[in-house]
Design a protein around this motif. Structure first.
Motif: not given
Length: 149
Positions: A31, A37, A40, A124
């Motif tokens: 990140r 993302e 992540v 996100k």
């Protein structure tokens, strides 16, 4: 039931805890470096799963080892069990909503594999900051108390 001696069972459980912490660390580093993302989020969830299961094994290997398959990738089920065993409220301060959303995605492997979700949902917009903050606090506590040693 496992044929491992108690010391071997403990080493396996500790290894799982270390792997879980490393998945979480990898998520944070990725990140920070601007990584994708969805990856992540997947690493974060995988870290929670492996760390939580390792913790349960540390508490009672013979009881929990046969149960791990039935827990599967269900983070909510896992966290309820860890909370019950540890006495720590892991989903305090608004964390539950994030856990629920992450669990829905993770348990269906939607964070790992490509799908239409990748096109229509910006990763996100999937919140995980409260989960990360709570997890960091719990890990600091575990380090201070030796709960994962």
């Amino acid at each position: 039931m496992s044929n491992w001696a108690p010391h071997g069972k403990r080493l396996i459980a500790l290894s799982m805890c270390e792997k879980g912490k490393s998945f979480i660390g990898a998520a944070l580093l990725l990140r920070k470096q601007g990584g994708y993302e969805y990856v992540v989020l997947h690493l974060l969830c995988q870290g929670i799963e492996v760390l939580g299961k390792g913790y349960l094994l540390l508490q009672n290997y013979d009881e929990y080892e046969p149960q791990l398959r039935s827990i599967g990738h269900n983070l909510e089920k896992l966290l309820r069990e860890v909370e019950q065993v540890s006495g720590i409220n892991l989903r305090a301060r608004g964390v539950q909503a994030e856990v629920t959303e992450l669990n829905q995605l993770y348990s269906q492997h939607l964070l790992r594999y490509g799908s239409g979700m990748d096109v229509f949902i910006d990763p996100k917009t999937i919140s995980s900051n409260r989960v990360l903050r709570r997890l960091a606090a719990v890990l600091r506590y575990a380090d201070r108390t030796g709960a994962l040693m």
